[in-house]
Design a protein around this motif. Structure first.
Motif, PDB file in Angstrom:
ATOM      1  N   ASP A 123       0.871  -1.183   0.000  1.00 44.12           N
ATOM      2  CA  ASP A 123       0.000   0.000   0.000  1.00 44.12           C
ATOM      3  C   ASP A 123       0.904   1.227   0.000  1.00 44.12           C
ATOM      4  N   VAL A 164      -0.346   5.468   3.020  1.00 50.12           N
ATOM      5  CA  VAL A 164      -1.061   5.367   4.305  1.00 50.12           C
ATOM      6  C   VAL A 164      -0.577   6.477   5.240  1.00 50.12           C
ATOM      7  N   GLY A 211      -2.630  -0.174  12.774  1.00 48.55           N
ATOM      8  CA  GLY A 211      -2.820  -0.042  11.323  1.00 48.55           C
ATOM      9  C   GLY A 211      -2.113  -1.137  10.550  1.00 48.55           C
ATOM     10  N   THR A 225      -4.529   3.349  -0.495  1.00 43.24           N
ATOM     11  CA  THR A 225      -5.775   3.591   0.251  1.00 43.24           C
ATOM     12  C   THR A 225      -5.884   5.008   0.800  1.00 43.24           C
ATOM     13  N   HIS A 233      -5.050   5.563   3.658  1.00 43.56           N
ATOM     14  CA  HIS A 233      -5.599   5.167   4.966  1.00 43.56           C
ATOM     15  C   HIS A 233      -5.311   6.244   6.005  1.00 43.56           C
ATOM     16  N   GLY A 237     -10.323   5.392   6.818  1.00 43.86           N
ATOM     17  CA  GLY A 237      -9.527   4.165   6.798  1.00 43.86           C
ATOM     18  C   GLY A 237      -9.866   3.273   5.613  1.00 43.86           C
ATOM     19  N   GLY A 238      -8.998   2.303   5.364  1.00 43.17           N
ATOM     20  CA  GLY A 238      -9.265   1.362   4.263  1.00 43.17           C
ATOM     21  C   GLY A 238      -8.152   0.357   4.027  1.00 43.17           C
ATOM     22  N   VAL A 239      -7.063   0.460   4.808  1.00 40.70           N
ATOM     23  CA  VAL A 239      -5.888  -0.383   4.514  1.00 40.70           C
ATOM     24  C   VAL A 239      -6.225  -1.882   4.566  1.00 40.70           C
ATOM     25  N   ARG A 263      -8.378  -3.142   0.965  1.00 43.73           N
ATOM     26  CA  ARG A 263      -7.999  -2.812  -0.413  1.00 43.73           C
ATOM     27  C   ARG A 263      -8.045  -4.029  -1.330  1.00 43.73           C
ATOM     28  N   GLN A 305      -9.255  -2.304  11.880  1.00 44.21           N
ATOM     29  CA  GLN A 305      -8.781  -0.915  11.928  1.00 44.21           C
ATOM     30  C   GLN A 305      -9.265  -0.316  13.241  1.00 44.21           C
ATOM     31  N   ASN A 325     -16.435   3.135   9.438  1.00 48.66           N
ATOM     32  CA  ASN A 325     -15.865   2.476   8.258  1.00 48.66           C
ATOM     33  C   ASN A 325     -16.672   2.939   7.044  1.00 48.66           C
TER      34      ASN A 325
END
Ligand code: URP
Ligand code: ZN
Length: 459
Positions: free
Chosen positions: A58, A61, A79, A314, A316, A339-341, A344, A410, A415
């Motif tokens: 990623d 972030v 994370g 992301t 993130h 967030g999103g790590v 993905r 996360q 979310n």
């Protein structure tokens, strides 16, 4: 301890084929069909009916990012746990000094903060001003093997650069054959719009989006590309969100300019209708750039499939609802980011590969191989090849999940993908030859490596 991964289907950026993998001392040492067993000396992992993918990288972030509303809610430990569980084994975060602070001092501090990361870690280094020391400091970073820098065209009051200083940075980094990642939004224009809305009593989250229209991204992209051409510097455009920007990127690439572009799952899957509603529903979508139209989502998917965008990060940067509430009466104070790590790979696999928008090879390219190549980590990372780091994901393509803030890893009560259904998830995540995560559970304690001295860009 040796490990054998047996019966899987290996997917790399170039091919998909059945083979077994032998891992020794953290490195891939053999790839053949029907590897002989080594009872007692090698643990075996059965990857039957699974894909064996390179560990995700990623490239964007922000763990533990300082903001007026407090730090982004994932630190490097929480994370990186979420990243590993989702199949990402390397993260690239940022060194963002405060104005007046030396870049190398900020780098040392950030390295310490990142010491708890369970993934491997690398940094993009941000000059946030151009003083009489900046050139020397950038050169020191380059000598230390850092070749990736990040500049902001927005946020001019604290970390953004004006155009003259940006050009200076591009020239220095270009001379060293490095790369500058750029947050493209015209900060001055946005500032005027933000203040105008606020002064009109327009305080809700949707005015965050309305004060950052797609033209502000596209104009910044066009300008940046002109400057990068003049400076002879490779650039990586982070979080491209709008169809309008794509045409500038296409022209520059067709003219042979060294330009790479990133988008993020939120710009592929979410749209600006999410800003309609009350604060507790809409504030979580406050990020920069903001969500766009469904037509932009589709244009970005097309750009991925055509290779116009090469990387999916992301960005993130989660904040809790309590933190978002700092802007309850003033959208300008809502901390930017989400967030999103963790999600993905599952989102790209479900909504990209399974919906025939991208191929399996493109999935690997976008989530691992291209970020590794652009930032000098390839073939140490993201190649399933003899001699490469054994960072691998055993991907079960059949599992079904529903993303939820109540079950994600996360560290945040929000979310942005809440309710999204996904298919496919890591059965095992292997980092440096060790099982780092298994079916959503972390198995490692020891921190990952700081990736210093990456090689030059290589394809
Ligand atoms: O809204 C975002 N993207 N927050 C993180 C910082 C940045 O702008 O990349
Ligand atoms: Zn970012």
């Amino acid at each position: 301890m040796k490990t054998i991964i047996r019966n899987g289907t290996i997917v790399t950026d170039k091919q998909t084929y059945p083979a077994d993998i032998l891992i020794e001392k953290g490195t891939i040492s053999r790839i053949v069909e029907n590897l002989p067993s080594e009872p007692g000396s090698a643990q075996e992992i059965d990857a039957k009916a699974c894909y064996v993918l390179p560990g995700g990288i990623d490239p964007h972030v922000h763990m533990h990012l300082p903001a007026p509303a407090g730090f982004s809610s994932d630190d490097f430990l929480s994370g990186s746990r979420a990243a590993l569980i989702g199949g990402t084994t390397t993260i690239i975060d940022f060194v963002t000094p405060m104005r007046g602070q030396s870049i190398t001092e900020a780098l040392d501090i950030r390295k310490k903060e990142a010491g708890s990361a369970l993934t491997d870690i690398m940094f993009h280094v941000s000059p946030v001003e151009f003083t009489e020391n900046t050139e020397k400091e950038l050169e020191q970073c380059i000598e230390m093997g850092i070749r990736s820098f990040k500049v902001y065209m927005a946020y001019k009051s604290n970390i953004g650069l004006n155009d003259d200083d940006l050009l200076k940075v591009l020239k220095i980094v270009g001379k060293a054959n490095g790369i500058v990642a750029v947050h493209c939004e015209t900060g001055d224009e946005i500032e005027v719009l933000r203040n105008k809305y606020f002064e009109q009593g327009k305080i809700e989250p949707k005015y965050h989006a309305l004060s950052r229209p797609p033209e502000t991204e596209a104009r910044a992209v066009r300008k940046l590309l002109e400057m990068a051409k003049e400076a002879g510097c490779a650039v990586y455009l982070v979080h491209i969100s709008s169809a309008l920007s794509l045409e500038h990127i296409r022209k520059a690439r067709e003219a042979g300019q060294e330009v790479f572009a990133e988008t993020c799952p939120q710009y592929l899957l979410l749209d600006d209708s999410l800003y309609e509603g009350d604060f507790s529903q809409t504030a979580k979508f406050v990020m920069s750039p903001p969500l766009r139209k469904k037509t932009d989502n589709e244009a970005l998917w097309k750009a991925l499939s055509e290779g116009l965008i090469q990387s999916v990060g992301t960005d993130h940067c989660p904040f809790t609802l309590a933190q978002k509430k700092a802007g309850l009466n003033n959208f300008r104070k809502i901390p930017n980011g989400a967030g999103g790590v963790e999600h993905r790979l599952a989102l790209l696999y479900t909504y990209g590969v399974l919906e025939n928008r991208i191929t399996l090879q493109q999935f690997v390219n976008l989530t691992a191989a291209m970020p590794a190549k652009i930032f000098g980590l390839y073939p140490r990372k993201a190649a399933i090849a003899v001699g490469s780091d054994a960072d691998l994901v055993i991907w079960n393509p059949n599992t079904k999940n529903i993303i939820s803030a109540s079950s994600h890893h996360q560290h945040c009560d929000l979310n942005i993908y809440d309710g999204f259904k996904t298919t496919g998830s890591p059965e095992y995540v292997i980092k440096g030859g060790e099982i780092a995560a298994r079916k959503g559970e972390i198995k490692v304690q020891n921190p990952g490596c700081y990736l210093a001295n990456p090689a030059r860009r290589g394809f």
